[in-house]
Design an enzyme around this catalytic site. Structure first.
Site, mmCIF file in Angstrom:
data_model
loop_
_atom_site.group_PDB
_atom_site.id
_atom_site.type_symbol
_atom_site.label_atom_id
_atom_site.label_comp_id
_atom_site.label_asym_id
_atom_site.label_seq_id
_atom_site.Cartn_x
_atom_site.Cartn_y
_atom_site.Cartn_z
ATOM 1 N N GLU A 340 0.670 -1.114 -0.051
ATOM 2 C CA GLU A 340 -0.035 0.060 -0.001
ATOM 3 C C GLU A 340 0.873 1.167 0.066
ATOM 4 O O GLU A 340 0.495 2.111 0.851
ATOM 5 C CB GLU A 340 -0.942 0.055 1.335
HETATM 6 C C1 TNX Z 1 -4.306 -3.835 4.938
HETATM 7 S S1 TNX Z 1 -2.770 -6.253 4.259
HETATM 8 C C2 TNX Z 1 -2.922 -3.749 5.427
HETATM 9 C C3 TNX Z 1 -2.611 -3.461 6.944
HETATM 10 C C4 TNX Z 1 -3.961 -3.049 7.598
HETATM 11 C C5 TNX Z 1 -4.794 -4.156 7.364
HETATM 12 C C6 TNX Z 1 -6.171 -4.258 8.039
HETATM 13 C C7 TNX Z 1 -1.464 -5.237 4.093
HETATM 14 C C8 TNX Z 1 -0.196 -5.759 3.656
HETATM 15 N N1 TNX Z 1 -1.874 -3.964 4.642
HETATM 16 O O1 TNX Z 1 -1.962 -2.032 6.947
HETATM 17 O O2 TNX Z 1 -3.542 -2.998 8.911
HETATM 18 O O3 TNX Z 1 -5.097 -4.062 5.841
HETATM 19 O O4 TNX Z 1 -6.747 -5.378 7.681
#
Ligand code: TNX
Length: 542
Positions: A340
């Site tokens: 992300e």
């Molecule tokens: C996505 S999955 C994220 C996290 C959040 C999570 C909450 C991923 C690699 N990143 O930053 O905490 O969703 O479910």
């Protein structure tokens, strides 16, 4: 002559007493059925022989001479019995059954037994229980199975009284996947060393072998880095909701690593970058493109922060961080996040990840990255962790990387069970206990094969959780299902059968003091006895 006569009379008398005692013992214990024990994860094979092995004061525990690692496992077993019964059994050296009384023999496997390196065999006869493995890891797993062959009270100090009965039969068992893990996010809310140790205890019982610690994120930096001290003094001083945060000193981290190592669990450290870095950006202005430190952040948004990928000082920072953590990490992996990074240009992201990957390699570690990293220059020496976007996982596999499967729709422990769950998020839907169990690492992503998969991991993100009780509620019982997916062959995994076994783990979770979610989909019941029904025994006698 007289002496001889006396001796033989005495011997006959003693033998008579002995036979009487043994035969009366036998009559006291009803026949057993080992297949009634609901072992999770389900073993490769269980063959019951319907007798009883009795642990009483006369038990001997023996281990091959001069094998320190094996002796340690034997002492662990003695420790479990001591804790549960109050009786301390000594561990003796030797490779034969004791001439009197029952024996637990801990053995190294012979080549002809064909057990994979982390497999074990438990061969339980009336007077002799033999635990065989080729590695101490295998013995450890055998001991975890033995724990589940005892009643749930074994989990409580003083919970069992001698004699303790164990059903006879043979279990041969080994894992399907090499990597069986959980992730704990200590960044969104900080969890202290005792809490992490408790999580490690839980993972060990279900034969999980990895704990991935998410050590940094926008809301907090949780591991001491001596060359960049502000990361923790400032960057570690808050958490989601604005609480005081916290961090692990290097000594704390080493303590966790050692505790996990003793239970054959590898710690995987993660420093998430180049996004999810606000805590670092707030601690050191030079990591930002505009040279200004950001504010600390206690919210739950993602995707707004990025390290400045074209500044050299950023790579000095990354090198120091990876070096200092690698120095105190005996495990082979270093996780560099990479998820992300919505505020990093794609080209900058790839440039950054390629350099970070080289730094990981220069410190002797294997890189793991979240699935987005598949866009960067990775190859068969890297590991990609799938959480969403099958396309990226396939791309990673095509580049030769191995995959860790953490599908957010099934394996995310922070997703709510149902709409009424008091804790958890809903962005990936709802994950009831059957959703967490009903999936397979190989069929999730079209085009991959079993050889592409290193294993499974259940991440527990911590936006909504603050205490060990909260962790337990989201972790249990879903983690048992994930453990079974990582361990048991696909053909042996069926929800309808699993839910009954799971229902019988209620007493064990309670005995461990675990605050779990009592899903309505599971037939929770008292632990079934491995003793055959009384009617059956009576019928047999008529
Ligand atoms: C996505 S999955 C994220 C996290 C959040 C999570 C909450 C991923 C690699 N990143 O930053 O905490 O969703 O479910």
């Amino acid at each position: 002559m007289i002496m001889d006569l006396r001796n033989s009379v005495l011997t006959t008398f003693l033998l008579g007493v002995l036979m009487l005692t043994t035969s009366s013992c036998k009559e006291t214990y009803p026949p057993t059925d080992m297949t009634r024990n609901s072992i999770i994860p389900k073993p490769q094979s269980v063959v019951a022989t319907n007798q009883t092995f009795v642990v009483d004061e006369g038990l001997s525990i023996r281990v091959e001479e001069g094998h320190e690692a094996f002796k340690k496992e034997a002492l662990r077993l003695a420790g479990i019995l001591k804790n549960a019964t109050g009786v301390g059994f000594e561990v003796e050296e030797g490779d034969k059954a004791a001439w009197f009384g029952n024996t637990i023999l801990i053995n190294q496997s012979k080549a002809d037994q064909n057990l994979p390196p982390s497999g074990y065999e438990l061969d339980i006869k009336e007077n002799l229980l033999t635990l065989t493995a080729s590695s101490s890891e295998g013995l450890f797993y055998g001991i975890q199975t033995l724990r589940q062959l005892l009643t749930a009270q074994v989990e409580q100090a003083g919970g069992l009284q001698l004699p303790v009965l164990i059903p006879t039969g043979t279990i041969r068992d080994w894992p399907q996947y090499e990597y069986r893990g959980m992730m704990l996010d200590v960044a969104r809310h900080f969890f202290d060393v005792p809490t992490v140790k408790r999580v490690i205890d839980y993972l060990a019982l279900y034969k999980m072998n990895t704990l991935h610690l998410h050590l940094s994120d926008d809301q907090g930096w949780r591991i001491e880095i001596e060359s960049w001290p502000n990361l923790t003094t400032h960057g570690g001083s808050t958490e989601v909701g604005g609480g005081e945060g916290g961090f692990f000193t290097k000594e704390d981290y080493k303590e966790i690593v050692a505790y996990a190592g003793d239970k054959h669990i590898t710690i995987v450290p993660e420093i998430d970058m180049p996004g999810h870095t606000n805590a670092a950006l707030a601690s050191y202005p030079e990591l930002n493109c505009d040279g200004k430190a950001t504010e600390l952040y206690a919210g739950t948004k993602v995707g707004f922060s990025t390290l400045c990928t074209d500044k050299e000082v950023v790579y000095e920072f990354v090198d120091d961080v990876i070096r200092e953590i690698s120095e105190i990490t005996p495990g082979p992996y270093f996780h560099i996040g990479g998820d992300e990074s919505h505020s990093t240009e794609q080209e900058d992201y790839e440039y950054f990840m390629n350099r970070a990957r080289e730094i990981v390699k220069s410190h002797g570690k294997t890189m793991i990255g979240w699935v987005e990293v598949a866009h960067a220059g990775i190859d068969e020496t890297d590991i990609v962790q799938f959480w969403a976007k099958e396309k990226n996982a396939l791309q990673g596999a095509k580049k030769g990387a191995k995959l860790i499967m953490s599908p957010s729709k099934h394996a995310y422990l922070d997703i709510k069970y149902n709409e009424d769950s008091p804790l958890g998020l809903t962005w990936a839907g709802l994950t009831e206990v059957d959703d967490a169990y009903n999936w397979d690492p190989v069929t999730l992503v079209e085009g991959i094969e079993k050889v592409d998969v290193l294993g499974v991991e259940a991440p527990l993100w911590a936006e909504t959780i603050e205490t060990l009780d909260d962790i337990e509620y989201l972790m249990f019982p879903r983690i048992l299902g994930i453990a079974e997916i990582g361990w048991t062959v696909r053909e042996d995994r069926r929800w309808d059968e699993y839910r009954v076994r799971l229902g019988q783990h209620r007493d064990r979770m309670k005995a461990m003091g675990i605050d779990f979610y009592e899903s309505p989909l599971v037939p929770w019941q008292e632990e079934a006895s491995f003793f055959m029904d009384i009617e059956m025994t009576d019928e047999g006698g008529e």
